[in-house]
Enzyme design. Structure first.
Site, PDB file in Angstrom:
ATOM      1  N   LYS A   1      16.344   7.554  -5.499  1.00 21.76           N
ATOM      2  CA  LYS A   1      16.360   6.978  -3.697  1.00 21.76           C
ATOM      3  C   LYS A   1      17.880   6.622  -3.854  1.00 21.76           C
ATOM      4  O   LYS A   1      18.807   6.514  -3.353  1.00 21.76           O
ATOM      5  CB  LYS A   1      15.179   5.665  -4.176  1.00 21.76           C
ATOM      6  CG  LYS A   1      15.870   4.306  -2.486  1.00 21.76           C
ATOM      7  CD  LYS A   1      14.017   3.549  -2.804  1.00 21.76           C
ATOM      8  CE  LYS A   1      13.955   2.701  -2.213  1.00 21.76           C
ATOM      9  NZ  LYS A   1      13.211   2.238  -2.080  1.00 21.76           N
TER      10      LYS A   1
ATOM     11  N   GLU B   1      20.190   7.518 -16.309  1.00 20.98           N
ATOM     12  CA  GLU B   1      19.645   8.462 -15.900  1.00 20.98           C
ATOM     13  C   GLU B   1      19.240   9.965 -15.544  1.00 20.98           C
ATOM     14  O   GLU B   1      20.320  10.400 -15.889  1.00 20.98           O
ATOM     15  CB  GLU B   1      18.265   8.288 -16.187  1.00 20.98           C
ATOM     16  CG  GLU B   1      17.658   7.365 -17.666  1.00 20.98           C
ATOM     17  CD  GLU B   1      17.668   6.133 -17.594  1.00 20.98           C
ATOM     18  OE1 GLU B   1      18.193   5.679 -16.194  1.00 20.98           O
ATOM     19  OE2 GLU B   1      17.017   4.970 -17.948  1.00 20.98           O
TER      20      GLU B   1
ATOM     21  N   GLY C   1       9.644   3.222  -4.639  1.00 16.93           N
ATOM     22  CA  GLY C   1       9.592   4.415  -5.667  1.00 16.93           C
ATOM     23  C   GLY C   1       8.612   4.818  -5.818  1.00 16.93           C
ATOM     24  O   GLY C   1       8.019   6.214  -6.459  1.00 16.93           O
ATOM     25  N   ARG C   2       7.845   3.880  -6.802  1.00 25.49           N
ATOM     26  CA  ARG C   2       5.880   4.810  -7.312  1.00 25.49           C
ATOM     27  C   ARG C   2       5.008   5.035  -5.781  1.00 25.49           C
ATOM     28  O   ARG C   2       3.836   5.102  -6.091  1.00 25.49           O
ATOM     29  CB  ARG C   2       5.607   3.281  -8.559  1.00 25.49           C
ATOM     30  CG  ARG C   2       5.673   2.189  -7.711  1.00 25.49           C
ATOM     31  CD  ARG C   2       5.640   1.122  -8.913  1.00 25.49           C
ATOM     32  NE  ARG C   2       5.456  -0.519  -8.295  1.00 25.49           N
ATOM     33  CZ  ARG C   2       6.603  -0.713  -8.064  1.00 25.49           C
ATOM     34  NH1 ARG C   2       8.151  -0.373  -8.242  1.00 25.49           N
ATOM     35  NH2 ARG C   2       6.217  -2.213  -7.452  1.00 25.49           N
TER      36      ARG C   2
ATOM     37  N   GLU D   1       3.789  -1.280 -13.266  1.00 26.73           N
ATOM     38  CA  GLU D   1       5.138  -2.126 -12.502  1.00 26.73           C
ATOM     39  C   GLU D   1       4.768  -2.930 -11.308  1.00 26.73           C
ATOM     40  O   GLU D   1       5.599  -3.354 -10.529  1.00 26.73           O
ATOM     41  CB  GLU D   1       5.741  -0.773 -11.738  1.00 26.73           C
ATOM     42  CG  GLU D   1       7.171  -1.201 -11.579  1.00 26.73           C
ATOM     43  CD  GLU D   1       8.319   0.620 -11.638  1.00 26.73           C
ATOM     44  OE1 GLU D   1       9.380   0.014 -12.717  1.00 26.73           O
ATOM     45  OE2 GLU D   1       8.417   0.725 -11.396  1.00 26.73           O
TER      46      GLU D   1
ATOM     47  N   HIS E   1     -12.824  12.480 -28.388  1.00 24.58           N
ATOM     48  CA  HIS E   1     -12.581  13.111 -29.268  1.00 24.58           C
ATOM     49  C   HIS E   1     -11.557  12.357 -30.290  1.00 24.58           C
ATOM     50  O   HIS E   1     -10.870  12.401 -31.688  1.00 24.58           O
ATOM     51  CB  HIS E   1     -12.615  14.551 -30.361  1.00 24.58           C
ATOM     52  CG  HIS E   1     -14.082  15.853 -29.782  1.00 24.58           C
ATOM     53  ND1 HIS E   1     -14.806  15.650 -29.919  1.00 24.58           N
ATOM     54  CD2 HIS E   1     -14.210  15.736 -27.817  1.00 24.58           C
ATOM     55  CE1 HIS E   1     -15.688  16.590 -29.355  1.00 24.58           C
ATOM     56  NE2 HIS E   1     -15.132  16.386 -28.504  1.00 24.58           N
TER      57      HIS E   1
ATOM     58  N   LYS F   1      18.450  -2.539 -18.402  1.00 25.83           N
ATOM     59  CA  LYS F   1      19.488  -1.783 -17.891  1.00 25.83           C
ATOM     60  C   LYS F   1      21.387  -2.358 -18.124  1.00 25.83           C
ATOM     61  O   LYS F   1      21.941  -1.230 -18.154  1.00 25.83           O
ATOM     62  CB  LYS F   1      19.537  -1.762 -16.114  1.00 25.83           C
ATOM     63  CG  LYS F   1      18.264  -0.909 -16.335  1.00 25.83           C
ATOM     64  CD  LYS F   1      18.404  -0.320 -14.436  1.00 25.83           C
ATOM     65  CE  LYS F   1      16.950   0.665 -13.646  1.00 25.83           C
ATOM     66  NZ  LYS F   1      16.887   0.320 -12.341  1.00 25.83           N
TER      67      LYS F   1
HETATM   68  C1  G6Q Z   1       9.639   2.504  -8.712  1.00 21.27           C
HETATM   69  C2  G6Q Z   1      11.094   1.717  -9.033  1.00 21.27           C
HETATM   70  C3  G6Q Z   1      11.522   3.042  -9.999  1.00 21.27           C
HETATM   71  C4  G6Q Z   1      12.117   3.909  -9.593  1.00 21.27           C
HETATM   72  C5  G6Q Z   1      13.551   4.474 -10.463  1.00 21.27           C
HETATM   73  C6  G6Q Z   1      14.494   5.281 -10.100  1.00 21.27           C
HETATM   74  O1  G6Q Z   1       8.661   2.188  -8.393  1.00 21.27           O
HETATM   75  O2  G6Q Z   1      11.708   1.283  -7.962  1.00 21.27           O
HETATM   76  O3  G6Q Z   1      10.287   2.956 -11.011  1.00 21.27           O
HETATM   77  O4  G6Q Z   1      11.594   4.705  -8.143  1.00 21.27           O
HETATM   78  O5  G6Q Z   1      13.936   3.028 -11.516  1.00 21.27           O
HETATM   79  O6  G6Q Z   1      15.276   5.063  -8.734  1.00 21.27           O
HETATM   80  P1  G6Q Z   1      16.131   6.013  -8.087  1.00 21.27           P
HETATM   81  O7  G6Q Z   1      15.260   6.284  -7.787  1.00 21.27           O
HETATM   82  O8  G6Q Z   1      16.587   4.905  -7.260  1.00 21.27           O
HETATM   83  O9  G6Q Z   1      16.802   6.348  -9.137  1.00 21.27           O
END
Ligand code: G6Q
Length: 545
Positions: free
Chosen positions: A210, A216, A272-273, A358, A389, A509
């Site tokens: 996003k 990462e 994001g989620r 989250e 199990h 972070k």
């Molecule tokens: C989700 C969070 C988080 C996000 C990641 C990746 O709701 O905001 O998990 O999706 O940190 O972020 P970017 O898409 O900006 O790389």
């Protein structure tokens, strides 16, 4: 003072639930079932093809009545309307929360800042469609004119967990001539293993981020770029054929060298989620094709409409959310186990962990006051029957109360002999055993020696929901994900928290950025952390030398 702004613990329904809990906490599920021979039909509801049996919960009609009253007193109805209208309900980030717009059919109006967002959603879907058709048909060629056979999604968190879960869940519907991989971890092993057997000439990377600044993802994306260039003769122009982006940040995408014509957009009102059905689902559409992707969106939309319009007493997400509150806040349960009896759903619990934890892992209210009750429980799980199990022992005979969601499908996607009957028999048997257990008398009657009896007693009274659908299809997946999304929302509204921000991931972070500089900078850089962190960094710096 509006009803919904009254502190949660001062609401009449909350207080009444506290008193009611004391009355019924010692009533065993055996008793509840004995009192009402129709309980197993009474506490069920079905909508949009999803059947929920919640009869094996430690509830009575009075419990449900009070929980529904709590939802009303919390202003849930108006909060649902506010979300669907595009109000900025993510208050700490001043954003609308409109994942529901991602699956709104053409022609619906959802306005954010004076603009109807539905046409933009469909423009992106159309762009994704034409791209996916070109790749899947072989019309889109790589730099050396070979067709694309491998797709690697690079993303993390919400830009990874949804795509990987959707791919695994819908593998049955995917193009088996193509290979899909997902790279998220900054641990180099993740990238190395993902591409170890891939040919760069046939590999397309989707950089899903996003913000397009996530450490990462950008590290992995640059490593992918180097790997791709090295395999394609170092020609910069190859990047355009082997990299596309999913992002809200056109400037950074361009800087990376990806043609913005190959960028698929989404918006700051998609968390994001909550983004697996936005352009973040590009890898999903590539795997399962347009028709299936549209069916998944339709499934989401059906559950959205159910949630928006159905009275709370028959509203699946509302009921699931309220039951979760009942155990979390009154029984003091700390976790919820999600147990899909469907191998394709093996990544579903991991996906739900982010969605639930989250969203509702918050300790202050919307107004910034410390909460005086527990919020988001821990979600976890594994597919059945494997879990039986291993950890089910603790659910059956441990000292903790763990409410469980069992998820199963009436028809198998891979019908083989008696497998499916056995699978479903296990679902029903587990929920029965958890609820009713086995008394000392029953154990003794089997001829068990006295000393062994206590070990073999199952107290029962362990609550569970059973969620059944006909078959795992893209449409069903959409319904299931939306069911949990809206259950999370329901819980967040009652707890008066912001379910749509995630400030908790920030601190680590920021500190990591500082420590990277200290690890890679001059060896004599003075460290100003606590003595433990200083010592660990120094130890690593020495080992590196
Ligand atoms: C989700 C969070 C988080 C996000 C990641 C990746 O709701 O905001 O998990 O999706 O940190 O972020 P970017 O898409 O900006 O790389």
């Amino acid at each position: 003072m509006a009803k919904s702004s009254k502190s949660l613990t001062r609401r009449p329904a909350w207080k009444a639930l506290g008193a009611h809990y004391k009355q019924i906490r010692d009533t065993h599920l055996r008793q509840l079932f004995a009192d009402d021979p129709h309980r197993g039909e009474h506490f069920t509801t079905e909508a949009v093809g999803i059947f929920l049996d919640y009869s094996k919960n430690r509830i009575t009609d009075e419990t449900v009545k009070l929980l529904l009253q709590l939802a009303e007193e919390s202003g849930l109805r108006s909060r649902i309307d506010a979300m669907f209208k595009g109000d900025k309900i993510n208050v700490t980030e001043k954003r609308a929360v409109l994942h529901v717009a991602l699956r709104a059919p053409k022609g619906e109006f959802i306005v954010v800042d004076g603009e109807d967002v539905v046409p933009a959603v469909h423009n992106v879907l159309d762009k994704m469609t034409s791209f996916c058709n070109r790749v899947r048909s072989g019309e889109w060629k790589g730099h050396t004119d070979r067709r694309i056979r491998n797709v690697v999604n690079i993303g993390i968190g919400g830009s990874d967990l949804g795509p990987v879960m959707a791919y695994e869940t819908l593998k049955h519907y995917s193009d088996r001539a193509m290979t899909f991989r997902f790279v998220s971890n900054v641990d180099g092993t993740d990238f190395a293993e993902a591409v170890v057997d891939l040919d760069p000439a046939e590999t397309l990377f989707i950089v899903s981020s996003k913000t397009f600044t996530t450490l990462e993802t950008m590290t992995n994306a640059h490593t992918a770029r180097d790997w791709s260039l090295a395999g394609l003769g170092g020609e910069e122009m190859s990047v355009a054929k082997h990299f596309v982006a999913v992002s809200t940040n056109a400037a950074e995408v361009k800087k990376f060298g990806i043609d913005t014509a190959n960028m698929f957009e989404f918006w700051d009102w998609v968390g994001g989620r909550y983004s697996m059905d936005s352009a973040i689902g590009l890898s999903t559409m590539l795997a399962i094709g347009l028709e299936n992707f549209r069916a998944m969106l339709d499934g989401f939309h059906q559950m959205d409409e159910h949630f928006r319009t159905t009275p709370f007493e028959k509203n699946l997400p509302v009921l699931l959310g309220l039951l979760s509150i009942w155990y979390n806040d009154f029984f003091g349960a700390q976790t919820v186990a999600v147990l899909p009896y469907e191998q394709y759903l093996k990544r579903f619990p991991a996906y739900l962990q982010q969605l639930t934890m989250e969203s509702n892992g918050k300790h202050v209210t919307l107004k910034g006051k410390d909460v005086t009750y527990n919020t988001g429980p821990i979600y976890w799980g594994e597919p059945g029957t494997n879990g039986q199990h291993s950890f089910y022992q603790l659910i059956h005979q441990g000292t903790r109360l763990i409410p469980c969601d069992f998820i199963a499908f009436e028809k198998a996607l891979n019908p083989l002999g008696r497998h499916h009957d056995m699978l479903l028999a296990n679902v029903f048997a587990q929920t029965e055993a958890l609820a009713f257990g086995k008394t000392a008398e029953q154990v003794k009657a089997e001829g068990t020696p006295d000393w062994l009896v206590p070990h073999r007693v199952f107290k029962g009274d362990r609550p569970s929901n059973t969620i059944l659908a006909e078959q795992l299809t893209p449409e069903t997946l959409g319904k299931l994900v939306a069911l949990y999304e809206h259950s999370v929302f329901t819980q967040g509204v009652i707890w008066q928290i912001d379910s749509f921000d995630q400030w908790g991931v920030e601190l680590g972070k920021v500190l990591a950025q500082r420590i990277i500089g200290e690890i890679e900078g001059p060896a004599d850089t003075v460290l100003n952390h606590d003595s433990s962190t200083n010592n660990l960094i120094n130890r690593y710096r020495k080992l590196k030398e």
